[in-house]
Scaffold this motif. Structure first.
Motif, PDB file in Angstrom:
ATOM      1  N   LEU A   1       0.819  -1.211   0.000  1.00 25.30           N
ATOM      2  CA  LEU A   1       0.000   0.000   0.000  1.00 25.30           C
ATOM      3  C   LEU A   1       0.855   1.265   0.000  1.00 25.30           C
ATOM      4  O   LEU A   1       1.805   1.389   0.766  1.00 25.30           O
ATOM      5  N   LYS A   2       0.492   2.198  -0.877  1.00 29.45           N
ATOM      6  CA  LYS A   2       1.149   3.504  -0.885  1.00 29.45           C
ATOM      7  C   LYS A   2       0.200   4.546  -1.438  1.00 29.45           C
ATOM      8  O   LYS A   2      -0.830   4.219  -2.053  1.00 29.45           O
ATOM      9  N   ILE A   3       0.512   5.788  -1.210  1.00 34.30           N
ATOM     10  CA  ILE A   3      -0.294   6.871  -1.759  1.00 34.30           C
ATOM     11  C   ILE A   3       0.081   7.053  -3.223  1.00 34.30           C
ATOM     12  O   ILE A   3       1.229   7.310  -3.547  1.00 34.30           O
ATOM     13  N   ILE A   4      -0.912   6.878  -4.103  1.00 29.32           N
ATOM     14  CA  ILE A   4      -0.676   7.048  -5.537  1.00 29.32           C
ATOM     15  C   ILE A   4      -0.702   8.529  -5.897  1.00 29.32           C
ATOM     16  O   ILE A   4       0.110   9.010  -6.683  1.00 29.32           O
ATOM     17  N   GLY A   5      -1.643   9.248  -5.321  1.00 24.30           N
ATOM     18  CA  GLY A   5      -1.695  10.667  -5.632  1.00 24.30           C
ATOM     19  C   GLY A   5      -2.865  11.378  -4.987  1.00 24.30           C
ATOM     20  O   GLY A   5      -3.810  10.756  -4.501  1.00 24.30           O
ATOM     21  N   LEU A   6      -2.774  12.703  -4.978  1.00 24.99           N
ATOM     22  CA  LEU A   6      -3.828  13.568  -4.465  1.00 24.99           C
ATOM     23  C   LEU A   6      -4.513  14.251  -5.645  1.00 24.99           C
ATOM     24  O   LEU A   6      -3.846  14.813  -6.509  1.00 24.99           O
ATOM     25  N   LEU A   7      -5.836  14.183  -5.666  1.00 26.97           N
ATOM     26  CA  LEU A   7      -6.614  14.794  -6.740  1.00 26.97           C
ATOM     27  C   LEU A   7      -7.368  16.001  -6.182  1.00 26.97           C
ATOM     28  O   LEU A   7      -8.174  15.861  -5.266  1.00 26.97           O
ATOM     29  N   ARG A   8      -7.095  17.163  -6.749  1.00 28.89           N
ATOM     30  CA  ARG A   8      -7.791  18.377  -6.315  1.00 28.89           C
ATOM     31  C   ARG A   8      -9.164  18.433  -6.983  1.00 28.89           C
ATOM     32  O   ARG A   8      -9.260  18.409  -8.210  1.00 28.89           O
ATOM     33  N   VAL A   9     -10.219  18.486  -6.161  1.00 26.21           N
ATOM     34  CA  VAL A   9     -11.589  18.474  -6.676  1.00 26.21           C
ATOM     35  C   VAL A   9     -12.355  19.700  -6.176  1.00 26.21           C
ATOM     36  O   VAL A   9     -11.943  20.371  -5.221  1.00 26.21           O
ATOM     37  N   MET A  10     -13.489  19.977  -6.842  1.00 25.90           N
ATOM     38  CA  MET A  10     -14.345  21.125  -6.490  1.00 25.90           C
ATOM     39  C   MET A  10     -13.512  22.409  -6.429  1.00 25.90           C
ATOM     40  O   MET A  10     -13.697  23.243  -5.542  1.00 25.90           O
ATOM     41  N   TYR A  11     -12.614  22.532  -7.371  1.00 22.40           N
ATOM     42  CA  TYR A  11     -11.643  23.624  -7.323  1.00 22.40           C
ATOM     43  C   TYR A  11     -12.209  24.884  -7.967  1.00 22.40           C
ATOM     44  O   TYR A  11     -12.773  24.843  -9.064  1.00 22.40           O
ATOM     45  N   ASP A  12     -12.046  25.991  -7.277  1.00 20.15           N
ATOM     46  CA  ASP A  12     -12.475  27.293  -7.787  1.00 20.15           C
ATOM     47  C   ASP A  12     -11.262  28.208  -7.828  1.00 20.15           C
ATOM     48  O   ASP A  12     -10.816  28.713  -6.792  1.00 20.15           O
ATOM     49  N   PRO A  13     -10.688  28.444  -8.996  1.00 24.10           N
ATOM     50  CA  PRO A  13      -9.447  29.230  -9.094  1.00 24.10           C
ATOM     51  C   PRO A  13      -9.624  30.703  -8.711  1.00 24.10           C
ATOM     52  O   PRO A  13      -8.646  31.412  -8.522  1.00 24.10           O
ATOM     53  N   ARG A  14     -10.879  31.136  -8.564  1.00 24.92           N
ATOM     54  CA  ARG A  14     -11.118  32.537  -8.192  1.00 24.92           C
ATOM     55  C   ARG A  14     -10.874  32.781  -6.710  1.00 24.92           C
ATOM     56  O   ARG A  14     -10.734  33.933  -6.286  1.00 24.92           O
ATOM     57  N   MET A  15     -10.809  31.706  -5.932  1.00 24.23           N
ATOM     58  CA  MET A  15     -10.632  31.848  -4.473  1.00 24.23           C
ATOM     59  C   MET A  15      -9.151  31.785  -4.125  1.00 24.23           C
ATOM     60  O   MET A  15      -8.481  30.786  -4.398  1.00 24.23           O
ATOM     61  N   THR A  16      -8.671  32.842  -3.511  1.00 24.78           N
ATOM     62  CA  THR A  16      -7.248  32.941  -3.171  1.00 24.78           C
ATOM     63  C   THR A  16      -6.817  31.804  -2.253  1.00 24.78           C
ATOM     64  O   THR A  16      -5.729  31.228  -2.427  1.00 24.78           O
ATOM     65  N   LEU A  17      -7.653  31.453  -1.263  1.00 30.36           N
ATOM     66  CA  LEU A  17      -7.295  30.392  -0.329  1.00 30.36           C
ATOM     67  C   LEU A  17      -7.076  29.073  -1.070  1.00 30.36           C
ATOM     68  O   LEU A  17      -6.123  28.344  -0.773  1.00 30.36           O
TER      69      LEU A  17
END
Length: 256
Positions: free
Chosen positions: A176-192
């Protein structure tokens, strides 16, 4: 032989099921033999795949506790084309029943063992907790895909999840290992969200998938029709993001 991946996050509402259903459909569209396993008693991945969970004769619950065989449980998604081990509320009882059974952490791994050559990809939709069901998924998988929103609380939960994965790797599943992180529900207009995205790339490097799934109304509408978002509206930005993610997964598996 199939590569097996859990889609997991201990935080709820982060797009695990959406990611599972759309990745399964996108992989099938790309010519990959794909099986999706719904390990969440809510059965949302089952419904999102176009299968009515309330009318199931057998579910993954029956296979895990030894009441039904794999072939009796497996169905084809009528809208996505991939194979599915469906779930419904019966699965909630498995938590209690599995405690009394032999090899309780590896019931799913044992169930899948004879069928791994039938698929290129097996995806497991885990419930939003480190339950015995999630543990079965983690003990079965080669790797974990972590969908996450680029928000502060998501970073807090990520630390706990990474620690849990390390414990399972050390004690129960050395593959078992971490394959990857997927960024979802992303809104590029939000600075945070931009800042958190940059932090993830800085800390996890190439473990962060290049594909980014934006907030998308068409993706949100698709489950109510029982159709994966990538097929519900192929032109939608969310659908295109998941198709790109599937290609990235295919390439990443070749490199493993």
């Amino acid at each position: 032989m199939a590569r097996i991946f859990c889609v997991a996050n201990q935080k709820g509402g982060v797009g695990k099921t959406t990611t599972c259903v759309n990745l399964a459909a996108a992989l099938h569209e790309a010519g990959q033999r794909t099986l999706l396993i719904d390990l969440d008693p809510q059965g949302n991945a089952t419904m999102g795949s176009g299968v009515e969970k309330r009318s199931l004769g057998h579910s993954v619950y029956h296979a895990l506790v030894g009441i039904a065989a794999f072939e009796e449980v497996r169905v084809a998604s009528p809208t996505g084309g991939f194979d599915l081990l469906p779930a419904n509320r019966d699965l909630a009882g498995a938590e209690v029943e599995l405690v009394e059974l032999d090899r309780r952490e590896t019931r799913l791994r044992d169930l899948l063992a004879p069928y791994r050559d039938d698929y290129d990809f097996i995806l497991i939709d885990c419930p939003p907790s480190l339950s015995l069901l999630t543990l079965n998924g983690l003990c079965t998988a080669h790797g974990v895909i972590i969908p996450m929103q680029c928000e502060y609380y998501a970073l807090e939960g990520l630390t706990d999840l990474v620690n849990s994965i390390k414990k399972v790797h050390a004690k129960l599943n050395r593959d078992l290992k971490i394959i990857g992180l997927l960024r979802v529900m992303y809104d590029p207009r939000m600075t945070l969200q931009q800042q958190v995205s940059t932090q993830l790339e800085g800390h996890f490097g190439d473990k962060v998938f290049k594909a980014i799934v934006p907030r998308n109304v068409r993706l949100a509408e698709a489950p109510s029709h029982g159709i994966p978002g990538v097929l519900f509206d192929r032109s939608a930005k969310g659908a295109q993001a998941y198709m790109a993610f599937a290609q990235e997964m295919i390439e990443r598996v070749k490199a493993l």
